[in-house]
Design a protein around this motif. Structure first.
Motif, short mmCIF file in Angstrom:
data_model
loop_
_atom_site.label_atom_id
_atom_site.label_comp_id
_atom_site.label_asym_id
_atom_site.label_seq_id
_atom_site.Cartn_x
_atom_site.Cartn_y
_atom_site.Cartn_z
N GLY A 225 0.82 -1.21 0.00
CA GLY A 225 0.00 0.00 0.00
C GLY A 225 0.84 1.25 0.00
O GLY A 225 0.61 2.18 -0.79
N GLN A 226 1.87 1.31 0.88
CA GLN A 226 2.74 2.48 0.91
C GLN A 226 3.59 2.60 -0.35
O GLN A 226 4.05 3.68 -0.69
N ALA A 227 3.76 1.49 -1.05
CA ALA A 227 4.49 1.53 -2.33
C ALA A 227 3.57 1.95 -3.47
O ALA A 227 4.02 2.13 -4.60
N GLU A 228 2.27 2.11 -3.18
CA GLU A 228 1.24 2.44 -4.18
C GLU A 228 1.24 1.41 -5.32
O GLU A 228 1.13 1.76 -6.50
N LEU A 229 1.39 0.15 -4.95
CA LEU A 229 1.38 -0.94 -5.92
C LEU A 229 0.11 -1.78 -5.82
O LEU A 229 0.02 -2.85 -6.42
N LEU A 230 -0.87 -1.30 -5.04
CA LEU A 230 -2.16 -1.97 -4.95
C LEU A 230 -3.16 -1.25 -5.85
O LEU A 230 -3.14 -0.01 -5.93
N PRO A 231 -4.05 -1.97 -6.51
CA PRO A 231 -5.05 -1.31 -7.36
C PRO A 231 -6.13 -0.63 -6.52
O PRO A 231 -6.29 -0.93 -5.33
N THR A 232 -6.82 0.28 -7.13
CA THR A 232 -7.99 0.86 -6.46
C THR A 232 -9.11 -0.17 -6.44
O THR A 232 -9.07 -1.17 -7.18
N PRO A 328 0.40 -7.62 -8.79
CA PRO A 328 -0.99 -7.78 -8.32
C PRO A 328 -1.92 -8.08 -9.49
O PRO A 328 -1.95 -7.34 -10.48
N GLY A 329 -2.61 -9.20 -9.40
CA GLY A 329 -3.55 -9.58 -10.44
C GLY A 329 -2.92 -10.22 -11.66
O GLY A 329 -3.62 -10.53 -12.63
N SER A 330 -1.58 -10.42 -11.65
CA SER A 330 -0.88 -11.02 -12.80
C SER A 330 -0.31 -12.37 -12.40
O SER A 330 0.76 -12.44 -11.80
N PRO A 331 -1.00 -13.45 -12.73
CA PRO A 331 -0.54 -14.78 -12.32
C PRO A 331 0.76 -15.18 -13.02
O PRO A 331 1.04 -14.76 -14.14
#
Length: 434
Positions: A225-232, A328-331
């Motif tokens: 989250g702090q890396a801003e690597l999570l999607p909205t 995230p979201g990329s298998p």
């Protein structure tokens, strides 16, 4: 010709002293050349000279041309009133102190051997940034000289890394656990993402992370989250329950600790030209797993007695999600932290961390133990070490590799041959190239 050569020649007195006189015709005897001064002021301090019948204690200033004295405005600077001899390559004018008194001078040009000048020019002539300037001379240099310089360069490199660790420790109020966290975070970036991962550690203080590191999901949520690597929430992939959990956890913790202002921008991360195993998302997942599985970072890094024990320390499993995703979201199947990566963490974190702490507590034997870890690791081989290996420098362990890298960055690339034991040996003996 550079002024550094004249400094070297004066410091070691490598010039013809037969019938030595000043340019003003007075007999000159060098009783003590003085200590080389790298700070502001004259070049050599506490020199002891006999000029004529008078013994002088003072400073020596060195220039390529005597007129450089005026160009540098020394005639108006009281610090230079202590100069008792002006050593120059070419005497194109006389110089004075602030009170107008003339300073005796010594011209070195006619007292330097042609072999010395030729050798010095040859050392600095090759401008290839990956070259070893003294390569043509090395067959004539004793192997013990190379070995001694390699050891010296290794210790310098380790000390420089330890200096950075100490600076971090001071900024963190002497908290060695936090220091280990920051050092590891930056190192997990492995060059391409070292800087943003170091920033991530600042964006997520250990004081907050400590409260949640027992829970791997929360640890990952905070880091990603702090890396801003999570999607909205609106961009969440369908049927990705774990990613949705990460986003919910981060939203709660972000508000609880008011973290939004500290978060990194998403564009800070480098993915270009990286294999998926080196993606910052994969490295952050590995860091999260380590922080979760090893709650006492510093103590473990300080007390591990062997490379094998440290390999075991770093060998932790990431969560099931990150074993099967590289973004995230990329298998995609992702390899665990490799042995070579662990070795880099030992080189760049464990060893300097131990050296910094050893200096802090005044236990020099811990420095030797830390450096000994490098001798248990295999040599690193890359385009910087290859030229030295081709020239038969010893290269068996990571200790050798670190020494070679230190020689390249600290001496060969900036052409600091006069400060290197190998270059000094070549110049001292005026060895001709083969």
């Amino acid at each position: 010709m550079k002024e550094e050569l004249l400094h070297y020649v004066w410091q070691h007195q490598y010039f013809d002293k037969a019938n030595l006189t000043t340019d003003q015709g007075e007999k000159l005897t060098v009783l003590r050349p003085g200590q080389h001064n790298t700070d502001a002021g004259p070049d050599f301090l506490n020199a002891r000279l006999q000029i004529g019948e008078v013994e002088w204690n003072g400073a020596v200033e060195i220039h390529l041309r005597a007129s450089d004295w005026q160009r540098h405005q020394h005639q108006t600077d009281p610090k230079y009133d202590q100069v008792v001899l002006h050593v120059v390559y070419a005497a194109d004018q006389s110089v004075q102190r602030t009170n107008g008194s003339t300073i005796p001078s010594l011209t070195l040009a006619p007292r330097l051997t042609p072999a010395l000048l030729t050798t010095y020019a040859a050392l600095g002539g090759n401008l290839d940034t990956v070259s070893v300037p003294c390569a043509p001379f090395l067959p004539l240099v004793p192997s013990i000289t190379r070995t001694m310089m390699l050891g010296r360069a290794l210790l310098e490199r380790v000390e420089q890394k330890a200096d950075l660790i100490e600076i971090h420790n001071e900024h963190l109020g002497g908290d060695w656990e936090a220091t280990a966290y920051h050092a590891l975070a930056g190192a997990f970036g492995f060059k391409k993402n070292s800087e943003p991962l170091a920033r991530l550690a600042k964006a997520l203080p250990l004081t907050i992370l400590r409260r949640h590191r027992h829970d791997l999901l929360q640890t990952e949520a905070l880091l990603f989250g702090q890396a801003e690597l999570l999607p909205t929430v609106s961009d969440l992939p369908p049927n990705d329950a774990y990613l949705a959990d990460l986003c919910r956890e981060y939203e709660f913790l972000r508000h609880k600790y008011e973290l939004a202002a500290l978060a990194l921008p998403a564009h800070a991360w480098n993915f270009l030209r990286l294999r998926p195993a080196n993606f910052p998302t994969v490295r952050i997942a590995q860091l999260a797993a380590l922080l979760h599985a090893r709650p006492a970072l510093f103590d473990a890094l300080l007390t591990a007695v062997s490379v094998g024990a440290l390999e075991q320390f770093f060998r932790v499993s990431v969560s099931a999600y990150w074993q099967a995703h590289y973004r995230p979201g990329s298998p995609g199947k992702v390899a665990a932290l490799g042995r070579s990566s662990i070795h880099l963490l030992i080189i760049n974190v464990v060893v300097p961390l131990r050296v910094a702490y050893a200096r802090h507590v005044g236990q020099p034997e811990l420095v030797e133990q830390a450096v000994a870890l490098l001798e248990q690791l295999p040599a690193e081989r890359n385009h910087l070490t290859a030229p030295y290996e081709a020239l038969h420098f010893e290269h068996r362990t990571a200790a050798d590799s670190q020494g070679l890298l230190a020689m390249h960055h600290g001496y060969c690339q900036p052409r600091r041959c006069l400060q290197c034991a190998v270059g000094s040996r070549i110049l001292r003996h005026n060895l001709p190239p083969r």
